[in-house]
Design an enzyme around this catalytic site. Sequence first.
Site, PDB file in Angstrom:
ATOM      1  N   ASP A   7      49.818  39.887  83.184  1.00  0.00           N
ATOM      2  CA  ASP A   7      49.326  40.954  84.052  1.00  0.00           C
ATOM      3  C   ASP A   7      48.329  41.799  83.241  1.00  0.00           C
ATOM      4  O   ASP A   7      48.286  41.688  82.007  1.00  0.00           O
ATOM      5  CB  ASP A   7      50.534  41.785  84.511  1.00  0.00           C
ATOM      6  N   ASP A   9      46.807  45.582  84.259  1.00  0.00           N
ATOM      7  CA  ASP A   9      47.050  47.029  84.247  1.00  0.00           C
ATOM      8  C   ASP A   9      48.486  47.328  83.817  1.00  0.00           C
ATOM      9  O   ASP A   9      49.427  46.768  84.366  1.00  0.00           O
ATOM     10  CB  ASP A   9      46.839  47.617  85.652  1.00  0.00           C
TER      11      ASP A   9
HETATM   12 MG   LIG Z   1      50.585  45.872  86.025  1.00  0.00          MG
END
Ligand SMILES: [Mg+2]
Length: 256
Positions: A7, A9
């Site tokens: 992932d 962010d």
């Molecule tokens: Mg995230």
Amino acid sequence: LTDVVCDLDGVLFRGGAPIPGAPQALRRLIASGARVVYATNNSTRSASRAAANITDITGVPAEASQVVTSAQAAASLLTGDDWPTLPVGEEGVVSALEAAGGAITRRPSEAASVVVGLDRSLSYEAIAGAADAVRAGARFVATNTDPTYPTPAGLAPGAGAVAAAIAVAAGRQPEVAGKPHPPMRKLLRALGVTSPWVIGDRLDTDVALADNEEGWASILVLTGVASRQEGEGRADRVVDDFAAAVDVVLGEATRP
Ligand SMILES: [Mg+2]
């Protein structure tokens, strides 16, 4: 070969700044020979812009072919009967739909489908038009339903809030494409991802992506949304940050 689904962010960066230690750890992971695929529910950027953003913030080169976005997952759902499609979203949604090759319309009455992502200049008119199309029978697809996303100023309304406005007005819930839903898993498998470690900061998207998948394992990092208490018992591993997650990946050949 170790596969890692990462992932963005809350894992590698937060609000345009790298998370301390993450760039060095990413270099270490890639140098080990692991294959890294970036999977993001952020639908605002195209895959190539997302890759450029990774490179800009971390200094680690990334290619568009290593990135899958929730907008691409949404576009992958559309079949021949679903075009033309009415997009509600930013550049990432429009570019994913263009890459999928079908026609885009701005007229609700023409739309065979509506694809909704985060749109930070959402208008009342756009909600009304999308709701009209859905009410008239258009297929209704949301890139993701994350209620919020983290910004330096706190939590901001996410694609889930945009989709909810249209869903309420139309009286119908959308199909959802991004993490943890099957369209995103399918895109990852199409990239050749097998038995990956999934590293992320959210339980409902990242950790859930690895749930119910034979051989997939999750590592929750605490630099984003979820806390250690929330993660214990849900994720296969809970660690402080991405650097610690890379230690787990490089240190363990076996699955939990
Ligand atoms: Mg995230």
